[in-house]
Design an enzyme around this catalytic site. Sequence first.
Site: not given
Length: 418
Positions: A81-82, A241, A360, A383
């Site tokens: 993932s970015p 954003y 997650l 992560r």
Amino acid sequence: MSHYDPKKHDQSESSPSTSETNTLTATAIAAGKTAALSTGALQGDIQTHCQSEHDREIPEVDLMSPLTIRGVTFRNRIVMSPMCMYSAQEGFANDFHFVHLGSRAIGGVGLVFVEATAVTAEGRISPGDMGIWKDEHIQPLARIAQFLDTQGAVPGIQLAHAGRKASCDAPWTGGSSLKTAAEGGWPVIGPSPLPFYPADPIPTAMSEADIEHCIYAWETATRRALAAGFKVIELHAAHGYLLHEFLSPISNHRTDDYGGSLENRMRLLLRVAGRMRSIIPPELPFFVRISATDWVDGGWDIEQSIVLCRELKALGADLVDVSSGGATPDAKIPVARGFQVPLARRIRDEVEIRTGGVGLITDPQYADEIVTSGQADLVFIGRELLREPYWALKAQHFMGVEPTWPTQYGYAVKRRAK
């Protein structure tokens, strides 16, 4: 363009062994039923038939299955993932990014995304964000894209503008708003003069000229990304954003053609997506990341997301990367393992478009279940890939697949295993 049916198998060829078994079994039962009753052969035929029925329940697509979208094939369904590293200077990628991203390609990931990369200098979240707002940014990004490709991973990049959430410090130094030029900050823009936090600087409401400038910035950033060699381009329209700010009634109080109705609030995103798809060659995929819900009453929600995704599909988007939240700091987000995956499944089922599941996801068994159960086509790992660069190779081992170690590692690793 033909419509994709996610309920069907991604490979057009069926298994010959299964179909042949069914045909032979049916013939044996019909032709030799009487004899079989006395010899016990029927029992074997029925057992074979039951086995073939069981085989139908075994998923033909799993986490390690290749996936082809347009002219690009991913070696598995695992995506890095970015993730912002806040380590660039003046937007330039450097050796940290090269090693950081390259190690995940060596580690077996199918699609490696460069972090959210700003299409304008003022669109950065922080002074350390990656940028692609000028031609000089292309070369260091091209170096990364080329290396990812040599290691078997598809290089991808996410193009972004932070809107009212721009001009912030790095998270490990607090992440607070940089309010003055002396602090290293700059003026921020958004759809309406509404700050994210009450104490943040009030963003300047974008004029028609500002909107056109941003659309042009995404166009030129797309051309630069292609020149750098990226094979997947993702438009960032999530996490509060700029494009998400236009979508959400929480942050968009405009009364012109870009505010009010759902059609108007979607207008900027759809204009940008349409321009990008027209620039991206037809053989390359185009992804869009969205926040499927704000998790706040009266905000952006899954029903509006479904309408949006139908429009994105009509424009030629190939996959929706389904995240959530980010529009407001007071959202009550039910964070748990795979908490956004049901949103991806609903969009996949109702819009009939490929989706990416994120949130997650840490263990291979669960990641595999997401794919085999038809909840998403790709699994975006964030992560956990920071913790373990070789997560994909370990997932291969877990699933009984020979890990695709690089030659330089594999000969030593395999010798030790023996």
